[in-house]
Design a protein around this motif. Structure first.
Motif, mmCIF file in Angstrom:
data_model
loop_
_atom_site.group_PDB
_atom_site.id
_atom_site.type_symbol
_atom_site.label_atom_id
_atom_site.label_comp_id
_atom_site.label_asym_id
_atom_site.label_seq_id
_atom_site.Cartn_x
_atom_site.Cartn_y
_atom_site.Cartn_z
ATOM 1 N N VAL A 248 0.835 -1.209 0.000
ATOM 2 C CA VAL A 248 0.000 0.000 0.000
ATOM 3 C C VAL A 248 0.864 1.251 0.000
ATOM 4 O O VAL A 248 0.602 2.216 -0.740
ATOM 5 N N GLN A 249 1.933 1.263 0.779
ATOM 6 C CA GLN A 249 2.803 2.435 0.832
ATOM 7 C C GLN A 249 3.515 2.671 -0.491
ATOM 8 O O GLN A 249 3.665 3.819 -0.937
ATOM 9 N N ARG A 250 3.964 1.606 -1.151
ATOM 10 C CA ARG A 250 4.629 1.767 -2.447
ATOM 11 C C ARG A 250 3.691 2.388 -3.476
ATOM 12 O O ARG A 250 4.065 3.320 -4.193
ATOM 13 N N LYS A 251 2.467 1.878 -3.542
ATOM 14 C CA LYS A 251 1.530 2.388 -4.540
ATOM 15 C C LYS A 251 1.005 3.768 -4.161
ATOM 16 O O LYS A 251 0.679 4.576 -5.041
ATOM 17 N N ASN A 252 0.921 4.040 -2.865
ATOM 18 C CA ASN A 252 0.463 5.359 -2.434
ATOM 19 C C ASN A 252 1.481 6.442 -2.760
ATOM 20 O O ASN A 252 1.128 7.587 -3.050
ATOM 21 N N GLU A 253 2.758 6.094 -2.691
ATOM 22 C CA GLU A 253 3.823 7.058 -2.974
ATOM 23 C C GLU A 253 4.235 7.079 -4.435
ATOM 24 O O GLU A 253 5.174 7.802 -4.807
ATOM 25 N N GLY A 254 3.569 6.313 -5.275
ATOM 26 C CA GLY A 254 3.901 6.291 -6.692
ATOM 27 C C GLY A 254 3.603 7.610 -7.382
ATOM 28 O O GLY A 254 2.681 8.346 -6.990
ATOM 29 N N PRO A 255 4.332 7.950 -8.438
ATOM 30 C CA PRO A 255 4.138 9.256 -9.104
ATOM 31 C C PRO A 255 2.809 9.372 -9.839
ATOM 32 O O PRO A 255 2.293 10.474 -10.010
ATOM 33 N N ASP A 256 2.245 8.243 -10.295
ATOM 34 C CA ASP A 256 1.010 8.293 -11.071
ATOM 35 C C ASP A 256 -0.233 7.992 -10.253
ATOM 36 O O ASP A 256 -1.311 7.783 -10.815
ATOM 37 N N PHE A 257 -0.091 7.965 -8.925
ATOM 38 C CA PHE A 257 -1.260 7.643 -8.091
ATOM 39 C C PHE A 257 -1.961 8.933 -7.663
ATOM 40 O O PHE A 257 -1.316 9.894 -7.206
ATOM 41 N N ALA A 258 -3.271 8.957 -7.828
ATOM 42 C CA ALA A 258 -4.097 10.075 -7.366
ATOM 43 C C ALA A 258 -5.281 9.486 -6.612
ATOM 44 O O ALA A 258 -6.060 8.705 -7.174
ATOM 45 N N PRO A 259 -5.461 9.801 -5.316
ATOM 46 C CA PRO A 259 -6.564 9.215 -4.534
ATOM 47 C C PRO A 259 -7.917 9.658 -5.068
ATOM 48 O O PRO A 259 -8.058 10.755 -5.636
ATOM 49 N N ASP A 260 -8.893 8.804 -4.905
ATOM 50 C CA ASP A 260 -10.246 9.122 -5.368
ATOM 51 C C ASP A 260 -10.859 10.276 -4.589
ATOM 52 O O ASP A 260 -11.678 11.025 -5.129
ATOM 53 N N HIS A 261 -10.468 10.421 -3.331
ATOM 54 C CA HIS A 261 -11.048 11.480 -2.495
ATOM 55 C C HIS A 261 -10.017 11.870 -1.448
ATOM 56 O O HIS A 261 -9.304 11.005 -0.919
ATOM 57 N N PRO A 262 -9.891 13.169 -1.104
ATOM 58 C CA PRO A 262 -8.897 13.571 -0.095
ATOM 59 C C PRO A 262 -9.098 12.894 1.254
ATOM 60 O O PRO A 262 -8.127 12.538 1.924
ATOM 61 N N LYS A 263 -10.356 12.711 1.655
ATOM 62 C CA LYS A 263 -10.600 12.065 2.953
ATOM 63 C C LYS A 263 -10.159 10.612 2.926
ATOM 64 O O LYS A 263 -9.660 10.089 3.939
ATOM 65 N N ALA A 264 -10.339 9.944 1.801
ATOM 66 C CA ALA A 264 -9.892 8.554 1.697
ATOM 67 C C ALA A 264 -8.388 8.460 1.871
ATOM 68 O O ALA A 264 -7.873 7.528 2.504
ATOM 69 N N ALA A 265 -7.649 9.432 1.340
ATOM 70 C CA ALA A 265 -6.197 9.427 1.490
ATOM 71 C C ALA A 265 -5.787 9.670 2.938
ATOM 72 O O ALA A 265 -4.877 9.022 3.461
ATOM 73 N N SER A 266 -6.462 10.612 3.617
ATOM 74 C CA SER A 266 -6.134 10.883 5.029
ATOM 75 C C SER A 266 -6.488 9.701 5.917
ATOM 76 O O SER A 266 -5.739 9.371 6.847
ATOM 77 N N ASP A 267 -7.627 9.047 5.630
ATOM 78 C CA ASP A 267 -7.994 7.858 6.404
ATOM 79 C C ASP A 267 -6.979 6.734 6.209
ATOM 80 O O ASP A 267 -6.632 6.014 7.156
ATOM 81 N N LEU A 268 -6.487 6.593 4.985
ATOM 82 C CA LEU A 268 -5.497 5.552 4.710
ATOM 83 C C LEU A 268 -4.223 5.790 5.511
ATOM 84 O O LEU A 268 -3.663 4.849 6.088
ATOM 85 N N MET A 269 -3.753 7.026 5.576
ATOM 86 C CA MET A 269 -2.544 7.320 6.344
ATOM 87 C C MET A 269 -2.762 7.073 7.832
ATOM 88 O O MET A 269 -1.858 6.592 8.534
#
Length: 459
Positions: A248-269
């Motif tokens: 999950v961390q590798r794909k989250n930090e990838g250059p071409d990754f954009a989260p579907d929603h800002p809250k989803a990204a904060s919840d993931l962290m």
């Protein structure tokens, strides 16, 4: 008796007005409660929005949606919502249960200030929780203060009797499952995988089937006391959790990754951070995580043989020495030493009794409060450690210190303090004060019933 509604009888004509709850409904200072908390429920002033336009004379600017408006659903009365909180903790009910019973109980509706009986829910159960959250700890202390003032006003206690109090601490347990490593690791894996999917991350392997099987095996090995096999299973659970987290961390930090929603990204962290704590913590570590949804939970040992460890927050309870009236209840996160929280607990009592001619003088405590006389210079702290220097009267006061124990027992078993379901450290603080207010309401009902019985005997 004149009625405003010809087709309905008033509630005060349907009930026994000498019932303790009916008497208490007329004695509680409802106007003071409403005045104290009304500011928390005023309509908020809005800054508005400036709209630019053009007319015959050139560009214009118009301010819209500014100020406050009366549009929307009318507010429920503060007395109704406050009475629901009182009844909830007085009779050990959930939000849903107190709303359902209110619709069936004529006496409860009279206590809430209703003039006519209405067979309907007073509000949605979720509104009780929102009202409690908006009140905050300060607002709930006003409800507790009202019960103390009422006890003095009806002469159930004398103001002078409140100068001597008993202070003790207990654990307000959180509504979590018993924390075991295998369960925490499996929940952490599930939370990380679910949060990654909501953020739009596709995982090669989620270990869902293996994780479920490992959890089942861990329970069986623990029940059979096969700890060597259990250790191997827990090690594998840590391994698969680490594999999932790193992907999950590798794909989250990838250059071409954009989260579907800002809250989803904060919840993931957030779930990644908590899962890392679960994965790396060891048995002897400090500040361990015992529940992923409640990181504020602490492990507290009070020396009980039947329950060596309790998971929640430490709470201080202050009761009057002579009558057992609850004068204060406060949660203290961080598991501090009992003596270090004495001054804060007494400060709350001072604030709640500020309208009464009361000044705390004698504090009866156990040995956990030794060595804090310098922090409370104007009060006499009485405990067993200085028994030889006490006079006969003070020794008698000390023998009654155990009176706080049944008060704590009733606070937990009868007024919902045994398990806190409210979220976060703020929920712990709100729950402690609410339970104390419910305890005092039942105390007042018993006092009114006892006074009524004594008057009948005298007649």
């Amino acid at each position: 008796m004149e009625t405003a509604d010809f087709f309905r009888a008033r509630i005060d004509a349907m009930i026994n007005l000498s019932d303790p709850l009916a008497v208490l409904a007329t004695r509680l200072p409802w106007d003071q409660i409403e005045a104290a908390v009304a500011a928390k429920f005023e309509r908020q002033e809005r800054a508005g929005q400036v709209l630019e336009g053009h007319d015959l004379f050139g560009p214009t600017q118009v301010l819209e949606s500014a100020g406050s408006t009366n549009a929307g659903r009318p507010k429920l009365s503060i007395r109704l919502m406050a009475s629901l909180l009182y009844l909830k903790h007085s009779f050990n009910l959930s939000d849903e249960e107190v709303a359902a019973r209110w619709s069936e109980n004529v006496l409860w509706q009279f206590f809430s200030g209703m003039a006519y009986y209405e067979h309907r829910l007073p509000c949605d159960a979720t509104q009780i929780g929102r009202f409690r959250r908006d009140l905050g700890e300060e607002g709930l202390e006003h409800l507790l203060k009202a019960t103390i003032d009422t006890a003095v006003a009806i002469k159930a206690v004398r103001a002078k009797d409140l100068e001597r109090v008993i202070v003790d601490t207990t654990v307000q347990e959180k509504a979590i499952a018993h924390p075991v490593d295998s369960r925490l690791l499996e929940i952490a894996r599930h939370k990380v995988v679910s949060a990654a999917k909501r953020a739009g991350i596709q995982l090669k392997q989620t270990f869902a089937k293996e994780g479920k099987e490992l959890r089942r095996r861990a329970g069986g090995y623990a029940h059979a006391k096969q700890f060597r096999r259990l250790k191997r299973v827990v090690k594998r659970q840590r391994t698969i959790l680490g594999i999932a987290m790193r992907e999950v961390q590798r794909k989250n930090e990838g250059p071409d990754f954009a989260p579907d929603h800002p809250k989803a990204a904060s919840d993931l962290m957030m779930w990644l951070e908590r899962a890392e704590r679960i994965r790396t913590q060891q048995r002897s570590d400090k500040d361990k995580l015992y529940a992923l949804h409640a990181p504020e939970v602490e492990c507290i040992g009070k020396g009980k043989a039947r329950k060596p460890y309790e998971f929640g927050v430490k709470s201080a309870v202050v009761v009057s020495h002579k009558h057992g009236l609850m004068l204060g209840a406060r949660a203290f996160p961080g598991n501090p030493y009992d003596g270090h929280i004495l001054s804060a607990a007494l400060e709350q009592v001072t604030n709640l009794t500020q309208d009464l001619p009361v000044k705390l003088k004698h504090i009866v405590v156990d040995l956990g409060f030794r060595g804090v006389d310098a922090d409370n210079p104007d009060k006499q702290i009485i405990h067993r450690g200085r028994f030889k220097s006490l006079n006969p009267q003070q020794k008698g006061w000390l023998r009654r210190r155990q009176a706080v124990e049944p008060a704590i027992g009733h606070l937990k078993s009868d007024h919902r303090m045994d398990r806190c379901w409210l979220q976060g450290a703020v929920g712990d603080a709100l729950h402690a004060v609410s339970c104390a207010a419910g305890y005092n309401l039942r105390w007042l009902l018993r006092a009114i019933a006892g006074a009524d019985d004594r008057s009948r005997v005298c007649v």
